[in-house]
Design a protein around this motif. Sequence first.
Motif, PDB file in Angstrom:
ATOM      1  N   MET A 145       0.838  -1.212   0.000  1.00 31.98           N
ATOM      2  CA  MET A 145       0.000   0.000   0.000  1.00 31.98           C
ATOM      3  C   MET A 145       0.868   1.255   0.000  1.00 31.98           C
ATOM      4  O   MET A 145       0.548   2.245  -0.674  1.00 31.98           O
ATOM      5  CB  MET A 145      -0.921   0.005   1.218  1.00 31.98           C
ATOM      6  N   ALA A 146       1.974   1.226   0.748  1.00 33.37           N
ATOM      7  CA  ALA A 146       2.859   2.389   0.803  1.00 33.37           C
ATOM      8  C   ALA A 146       3.458   2.673  -0.576  1.00 33.37           C
ATOM      9  O   ALA A 146       3.533   3.827  -1.013  1.00 33.37           O
ATOM     10  CB  ALA A 146       3.966   2.156   1.828  1.00 33.37           C
ATOM     11  N   VAL A 147       3.884   1.617  -1.276  1.00 33.83           N
ATOM     12  CA  VAL A 147       4.419   1.789  -2.637  1.00 33.83           C
ATOM     13  C   VAL A 147       3.337   2.347  -3.553  1.00 33.83           C
ATOM     14  O   VAL A 147       3.589   3.258  -4.364  1.00 33.83           O
ATOM     15  CB  VAL A 147       4.943   0.440  -3.178  1.00 33.83           C
ATOM     16  N   TYR A 148       2.139   1.822  -3.433  1.00 34.64           N
ATOM     17  CA  TYR A 148       0.997   2.291  -4.239  1.00 34.64           C
ATOM     18  C   TYR A 148       0.762   3.784  -4.032  1.00 34.64           C
ATOM     19  O   TYR A 148       0.583   4.548  -4.996  1.00 34.64           O
ATOM     20  CB  TYR A 148      -0.238   1.488  -3.844  1.00 34.64           C
ATOM     21  N   ILE A 149       0.803   4.225  -2.790  1.00 36.20           N
ATOM     22  CA  ILE A 149       0.566   5.641  -2.478  1.00 36.20           C
ATOM     23  C   ILE A 149       1.698   6.510  -3.020  1.00 36.20           C
ATOM     24  O   ILE A 149       1.474   7.576  -3.601  1.00 36.20           O
ATOM     25  CB  ILE A 149       0.416   5.834  -0.959  1.00 36.20           C
ATOM     26  N   LEU A 150       2.944   6.054  -2.841  1.00 39.50           N
ATOM     27  CA  LEU A 150       4.084   6.831  -3.319  1.00 39.50           C
ATOM     28  C   LEU A 150       4.085   6.951  -4.839  1.00 39.50           C
ATOM     29  O   LEU A 150       4.427   7.999  -5.395  1.00 39.50           O
ATOM     30  CB  LEU A 150       5.388   6.197  -2.834  1.00 39.50           C
ATOM     31  N   GLY A 154       0.186  12.000  -4.960  1.00 43.96           N
ATOM     32  CA  GLY A 154      -0.801  13.072  -4.866  1.00 43.96           C
ATOM     33  C   GLY A 154      -2.183  12.690  -5.337  1.00 43.96           C
ATOM     34  O   GLY A 154      -3.142  13.424  -5.103  1.00 43.96           O
ATOM     35  N   LYS A 155      -2.317  11.542  -6.002  1.00 39.39           N
ATOM     36  CA  LYS A 155      -3.629  11.100  -6.485  1.00 39.39           C
ATOM     37  C   LYS A 155      -4.321  10.161  -5.504  1.00 39.39           C
ATOM     38  O   LYS A 155      -5.421   9.702  -5.761  1.00 39.39           O
ATOM     39  CB  LYS A 155      -3.467  10.402  -7.839  1.00 39.39           C
ATOM     40  N   GLU A 156      -3.629   9.859  -4.381  1.00 40.91           N
ATOM     41  CA  GLU A 156      -4.230   8.977  -3.385  1.00 40.91           C
ATOM     42  C   GLU A 156      -5.313   9.714  -2.608  1.00 40.91           C
ATOM     43  O   GLU A 156      -5.452  10.935  -2.715  1.00 40.91           O
ATOM     44  CB  GLU A 156      -3.155   8.444  -2.425  1.00 40.91           C
ATOM     45  N   ASN A 157      -6.103   8.996  -1.841  1.00 44.35           N
ATOM     46  CA  ASN A 157      -7.136   9.617  -1.018  1.00 44.35           C
ATOM     47  C   ASN A 157      -6.992   9.161   0.426  1.00 44.35           C
ATOM     48  O   ASN A 157      -6.139   8.318   0.758  1.00 44.35           O
ATOM     49  CB  ASN A 157      -8.538   9.290  -1.562  1.00 44.35           C
ATOM     50  N   ASP A 158      -7.842   9.695   1.293  1.00 46.01           N
ATOM     51  CA  ASP A 158      -7.730   9.400   2.728  1.00 46.01           C
ATOM     52  C   ASP A 158      -7.919   7.920   3.038  1.00 46.01           C
ATOM     53  O   ASP A 158      -7.319   7.395   3.988  1.00 46.01           O
ATOM     54  CB  ASP A 158      -8.760  10.223   3.511  1.00 46.01           C
ATOM     55  N   SER A 159      -8.744   7.238   2.258  1.00 48.12           N
ATOM     56  CA  SER A 159      -8.977   5.821   2.522  1.00 48.12           C
ATOM     57  C   SER A 159      -7.717   4.990   2.323  1.00 48.12           C
ATOM     58  O   SER A 159      -7.536   3.949   2.964  1.00 48.12           O
ATOM     59  CB  SER A 159     -10.107   5.287   1.638  1.00 48.12           C
ATOM     60  N   THR A 163      -6.187   2.567   5.125  1.00 44.33           N
ATOM     61  CA  THR A 163      -5.831   1.166   4.891  1.00 44.33           C
ATOM     62  C   THR A 163      -4.453   0.866   5.460  1.00 44.33           C
ATOM     63  O   THR A 163      -4.256  -0.137   6.152  1.00 44.33           O
ATOM     64  CB  THR A 163      -5.844   0.850   3.386  1.00 44.33           C
ATOM     65  N   CYS A 164      -3.483   1.739   5.173  1.00 41.76           N
ATOM     66  CA  CYS A 164      -2.134   1.557   5.709  1.00 41.76           C
ATOM     67  C   CYS A 164      -2.134   1.522   7.228  1.00 41.76           C
ATOM     68  O   CYS A 164      -1.522   0.651   7.855  1.00 41.76           O
ATOM     69  CB  CYS A 164      -1.223   2.684   5.228  1.00 41.76           C
ATOM     70  N   ASP A 222      -0.058  15.088   8.679  1.00 38.76           N
ATOM     71  CA  ASP A 222       0.134  15.617   7.319  1.00 38.76           C
ATOM     72  C   ASP A 222       1.441  15.140   6.668  1.00 38.76           C
ATOM     73  O   ASP A 222       1.663  15.392   5.480  1.00 38.76           O
ATOM     74  CB  ASP A 222       0.121  17.148   7.352  1.00 38.76           C
ATOM     75  N   ALA A 223       2.284  14.469   7.442  1.00 41.35           N
ATOM     76  CA  ALA A 223       3.565  13.983   6.895  1.00 41.35           C
ATOM     77  C   ALA A 223       3.334  12.647   6.191  1.00 41.35           C
ATOM     78  O   ALA A 223       3.887  11.607   6.555  1.00 41.35           O
ATOM     79  CB  ALA A 223       4.592  13.833   8.010  1.00 41.35           C
ATOM     80  N   HIS A 224       2.516  12.702   5.137  1.00 34.52           N
ATOM     81  CA  HIS A 224       2.087  11.466   4.484  1.00 34.52           C
ATOM     82  C   HIS A 224       3.238  10.700   3.844  1.00 34.52           C
ATOM     83  O   HIS A 224       3.425   9.504   4.097  1.00 34.52           O
ATOM     84  CB  HIS A 224       1.034  11.782   3.414  1.00 34.52           C
ATOM     85  N   ARG A 225       3.996  11.366   3.004  1.00 38.89           N
ATOM     86  CA  ARG A 225       5.050  10.667   2.267  1.00 38.89           C
ATOM     87  C   ARG A 225       6.150  10.163   3.211  1.00 38.89           C
ATOM     88  O   ARG A 225       6.686   9.067   3.025  1.00 38.89           O
ATOM     89  CB  ARG A 225       5.637  11.572   1.181  1.00 38.89           C
ATOM     90  N   LYS A 226       6.471  10.950   4.200  1.00 40.49           N
ATOM     91  CA  LYS A 226       7.462  10.512   5.189  1.00 40.49           C
ATOM     92  C   LYS A 226       6.994   9.232   5.870  1.00 40.49           C
ATOM     93  O   LYS A 226       7.780   8.294   6.068  1.00 40.49           O
ATOM     94  CB  LYS A 226       7.698  11.612   6.226  1.00 40.49           C
ATOM     95  N   ALA A 227       5.715   9.204   6.207  1.00 38.20           N
ATOM     96  CA  ALA A 227       5.153   8.017   6.871  1.00 38.20           C
ATOM     97  C   ALA A 227       5.245   6.786   5.970  1.00 38.20           C
ATOM     98  O   ALA A 227       5.537   5.679   6.440  1.00 38.20           O
ATOM     99  CB  ALA A 227       3.714   8.276   7.273  1.00 38.20           C
ATOM    100  N   MET A 228       5.011   6.979   4.678  1.00 38.41           N
ATOM    101  CA  MET A 228       5.096   5.837   3.761  1.00 38.41           C
ATOM    102  C   MET A 228       6.535   5.320   3.658  1.00 38.41           C
ATOM    103  O   MET A 228       6.759   4.109   3.580  1.00 38.41           O
ATOM    104  CB  MET A 228       4.583   6.238   2.365  1.00 38.41           C
TER     105      MET A 228
END
Length: 259
Positions: A145-150, A154-159, A163-164, A222-228
């Motif tokens: 899921m983290a790879v998918y989001i990265l 920017g096209k990912e959503n809150d869901s 999931t992660c 808000d640190a989404h990418r860092k978290a991934m």
Amino acid sequence: MTGWNMFPCFALPFMLLWAGGAAVAWKGWRKAALTLTVSGTVLCFAFILMMWLSDGVPPLRTMGHTRLWYAFFLPVIGTMVYVRWGYRWILSFSTMMAVMFTCINLFKPEIHSQALVPALQSPWFAPHVIVYMFSYALLGAAAIMAVYILVRNGKENDSDYETCDNLVRTGLAFLTFGMLFGALWAKQAWGMCWSWDPKETWAATTWFMYLYYLHLRKSDPDAHRKAMWVILASFCCLQMCWWGISYLPSARGRSVHVY
């Protein structure tokens, strides 16, 4: 024929069923995807159960056995994510990983006697490894899921982040139970719950890394990418804990977890 000799008779059908489920999921045929994937998973578990009954001990003695459990749990987690969040691609990734581990066992079979070394005869050993393999599958799905989001960038959503978070929370919970069972096993096998063996050190590092991810998500949502990236770094630690330590000079001939 028993044990690994029967593995190809089971492996080829359940891999085809998983692949069929992944393929029809892309077409939106939900019922067919679930039927095929679950059927393949049941067939995989039937082989595990057959080995268990045939040998009289759970198939948990070798890296080949752990790969078998991991191949079983990956479609289980993929199915759960597919049912809960509807990601069509998740079955493709879980199938790809499960087939990879299955093929390793097909081309590099491991055949062993029924005898267990004394350290593996503890009743805590089986739940320790099974719970760990389930947590590894959950955390593997979180890494996917983290790879998918990265990749979406920017096209990912809150869901997607939900999931992660859910996968990591659940995976960390099972990882914690696995460590507790492992401590009980170690106490019975070697007389101490924790010895800072190389594998135990990497297990603790992995646990703290995933705990850091949850702390980061809570303290800085808000640190989404860092978290991934933290999830991916944590999964690398998990791989070191699982099989990477076998290649470390500090573990060779010293680690009680390397057989």
